[in-house]
Design a protein around this motif. Structure first.
Motif, short mmCIF file in Angstrom:
data_model
loop_
_atom_site.label_atom_id
_atom_site.label_comp_id
_atom_site.label_asym_id
_atom_site.label_seq_id
_atom_site.Cartn_x
_atom_site.Cartn_y
_atom_site.Cartn_z
N HIS A 142 0.83 -1.21 0.00
CA HIS A 142 0.00 0.00 0.00
C HIS A 142 0.86 1.26 0.00
O HIS A 142 0.52 2.26 -0.65
N GLN A 143 1.97 1.23 0.71
CA GLN A 143 2.86 2.39 0.72
C GLN A 143 3.42 2.67 -0.67
O GLN A 143 3.47 3.83 -1.11
N GLY B 232 0.55 3.56 -3.26
CA GLY B 232 -0.18 4.79 -2.97
C GLY B 232 -1.68 4.56 -2.99
O GLY B 232 -2.17 3.48 -2.65
#
Length: 306
Positions: free
Chosen positions: A254-255, A258
């Motif tokens: 997820h990082q 985005g």
């Protein structure tokens, strides 16, 4: 030490991947949330692969075949309770539940169910209707009867182990997606993969997934070589490792993706949402760790250290 799986199991994994991918992968899981025909197709595909014929309780080759089938089901976000059906008792799917807050994934499907907690207490569940929650869209609440006997300890252990293989498949797929993304995504004139911090994050996630894979294979091998109490501890340790690895890989995915990683247009979002019941149930990482503490004290959990 050779940790490669036998060739016939590897071949079966390849066939299973082709057959389950044909259903449509994670996008098909999204369609299944509104169209039960997709779950019917998943059931038919598993029967075509011979899943119902696997004897996971007594045949070691069948356990390995079931493990790689669960791994493929995780990678494709297969919208069907595969582990529960592999461990069916007299035709009734076996679900592992937390008796204090019983939930059953795909509990709305036709057919009978048996529920068990991690202590092996057996219940007769009455599943409610689906709530269509975003995290675990097929998860349903259930009302349990009073404890009615027990299920074998090895059934509980196998349930935890095969569920961990399904988590493994989902995390391998997430890692493949994010690796491809950072290689293709250009930022400040160069691919994200050229940034050292990105490389470190992907490397850490990769090491975690490979470690989970090796532990999963080791735990399968140990099912035939250790006492029942040790098998139970091994299964808990594997599920704890699977839950920890899933949290790390999903956080990294997820990082690096985005906002895209939280949209259902991304397979990572679908893999995340559909794997959450396995990560959180019957207990989350903290609850599993607490259950392992007595096994460590009593010597049932074997490690590299005394």
């Amino acid at each position: 030490m050779n940790t490669e799986l036998p060739q016939d199991i590897t071949d079966f994994a390849g066939v299973a991947t082709k057959r389950l991918t044909r259903i449509g992968g994670p996008p098909a899981a999204l369609r299944a949330e509104a169209d039960d025909r997709v779950r019917d197709a998943a059931r038919d595909a598993l029967r075509a692969l011979g899943a119902v014929e696997l004897d996971v309780r007594s045949a070691s080759d069948d356990v390995l075949a079931a493990a790689v089938l669960c791994q493929t089901a995780g990678a494709t976000a297969l919208p069907y309770p595969l582990v529960e059906e592999l461990l069916a008792i007299d035709g009734a799917r076996l679900a592992l539940v937390n008796p204090h807050a019983p939930r059953i994934d795909h509990g709305d499907l036709a057919g009978s169910w048996i529920a068990a907690d991690l202590d092996g207490n057996r219940y007769h569940p009455r599943p409610a209707s689906r709530t269509s929650a975003k995290l675990g869209p097929f998860l349903v609440a259930a009302t349990l009867s009073a404890p009615d006997g027990t299920v074998p300890t090895d059934d509980v252990s196998l349930h935890l182990v095969l569920g961990s293989w399904r988590i493994l498949g989902a995390m391998q797929q997430c890692l493949d997606i994010v690796t491809e993304h950072v290689r293709a995504r250009v930022q400040f004139g160069k691919p994200l993969a050229d940034f050292q911090a990105v490389r470190f994050a992907v490397a850490d996630a990769s090491v975690a997934v490979r470690g989970l894979h090796e532990l999963a294979k080791y735990t399968i091998w140990r099912l035939e070589t250790t006492a029942a109490q040790v098998r139970s501890s091994d299964a808990l340790a594997l599920r704890l490792k699977a839950a920890d690895t899933a949290q790390q890989v999903l956080r990294t995915s997820h990082q690096l993706l985005g906002a895209l990683g939280f949209c259902d247009e991304s397979d990572v979002s679908l893999l995340d949402r559909h794997t959450q019941p396995l990560i959180r149930l019957p207990l989350g990482a903290e609850g599993l760790a607490l259950r392992l503490i007595p096994d460590i004290r009593d010597g049932h959990l074997e490690t590299l250290f005394s």
